[in-house]
Design a protein around this motif. Sequence first.
Motif, short mmCIF file in Angstrom:
data_model
loop_
_atom_site.label_atom_id
_atom_site.label_comp_id
_atom_site.label_asym_id
_atom_site.label_seq_id
_atom_site.Cartn_x
_atom_site.Cartn_y
_atom_site.Cartn_z
N GLU A 130 0.96 -1.14 0.12
CA GLU A 130 0.05 -0.05 0.05
C GLU A 130 0.72 1.13 0.12
OE1 GLU A 130 -3.94 1.42 2.33
OE2 GLU A 130 -1.88 1.44 3.63
N LEU A 131 0.98 2.02 -1.22
CA LEU A 131 1.72 3.25 -1.22
C LEU A 131 0.98 4.50 -1.24
CD1 LEU A 131 3.09 0.96 -3.23
CD2 LEU A 131 4.81 2.72 -3.54
N ARG A 132 0.83 4.93 0.14
CA ARG A 132 -0.10 5.98 0.40
C ARG A 132 0.83 7.29 -0.39
NH1 ARG A 132 -4.58 4.05 0.88
NH2 ARG A 132 -5.44 5.95 1.64
N ASP A 133 1.96 7.22 -0.43
CA ASP A 133 2.72 8.12 -1.32
C ASP A 133 3.70 7.17 -2.17
OD1 ASP A 133 2.10 10.75 -0.31
OD2 ASP A 133 3.14 9.93 1.68
N LEU A 134 3.81 7.69 -3.28
CA LEU A 134 4.95 6.95 -4.39
C LEU A 134 6.17 6.80 -3.53
CD1 LEU A 134 3.67 7.77 -8.00
CD2 LEU A 134 3.02 5.78 -6.23
N TRP A 135 6.93 5.79 -3.92
CA TRP A 135 8.35 5.70 -3.42
C TRP A 135 9.23 6.52 -4.06
CZ3 TRP A 135 10.19 0.17 -1.99
CH2 TRP A 135 11.52 0.17 -1.28
#
Length: 402
Positions: A130-135
């Motif tokens: 789960e990427l609430r913000d991109l990496w």
Amino acid sequence: MTARNLPYPADLPFEVPSEHVIATPWVDVSMPHTLATRLRRHRSSVVALFDKAPAGQMQYTIASRLLDAYRALVAFPDDAIGWFPFGWNEAQRLLERWRPDVIVASSAPPTSLLIANVLHRQYGVPWVGELRDLWTDDHYYPYSMWRRVLETWLECRTLRIAAGLVTVSEPLARALRLRYNLPTEVVLNGFDPADYPPMRPTRADPQLTIVYTGAIYLNRRAAPLFAALQRLGARAARVRVTVYSHSISGIVAIRSEAQQYGVEHLLDVRDAVPHREALAQQRAADVLLLLLWNDPRERGVYTGKLFEYLGARRPILGIGPADNVAADLIRERRAGMVSADPAEIAGQLTRWLDAKERGGIPDLPASASAGLSREEQTRRLEAFLERLVGQRELSGEQSQDA
């Protein structure tokens, strides 16, 4: 599973029953977290620090730059890497006696994705990132090119074997699908209706109160609002912009913008308040201020604040470009206006001032926040996980039949 004694405000509600939580020790490799924790514990005032003198601001800036350089070398891939051995070890103990259907790792921090990846390789349990913000594709990525190249390699190695991915908007989901060719679901940040005061306090005065709560980022400018207030002339005296924030650099920037347009007397900057009080201030406001991104690459990024604002059901004044997902949502929900044009903003402020004179600005209709609660968004996550697990079980049965 999480880490204990995290450096976040103690007033944030923890709503998961304690018997369902495993909290491990961790090593703080990041001095900024330690310093921030001490600042909060001593109840230091960022507004007071700003007001002391330019020397105090200069000391803060120098310290921040030194700490950023330290983090670039030590905090890889993030400040939470000191949790990795503890989280991994405790997860192994758990999986030796109990086997889940799926592992969900929520990021940031990416360290949680590393732990889930290693557990999948060890035990074969499918995992979802789960990427609430991109990496590394996050446009706020703070590090140099050499580190970005290395971290991009780590990201690809980590995510390519996930069963699926989750993110917060369709543009970000498309980017992940394009890179990894994995099932990807959109789950919005949402809000919890139970967090808000049951009744909204009424204000008898004719003053128009505009409230902003949270961090102030330097690439989100409030200048069009202050230019609009300048256009209002004498009538601007009935407007008050109140900001609750802990961001020293952001406070410096927003005060400078207000001074540039000669309306600094209309700006009231205060220290950040506990989460529940921030929601109460949102609910009591006439209008809620949302500062949107000036970078066109941020078109696919929501802010969690937007969903809190919709939950508060007060009109939203978005300052910035109108071609992004946050602005689209405000328009679709008829929840306010988004503009970077001082003339348009001044016109809307005039209409709100007129409404105050006639008795007040009504709440947004319930339809403005319908379907956006955290419970409803979690149902989307649940359905996505069930589909992934079901598909893997079906493919496993087919493989056995073959």
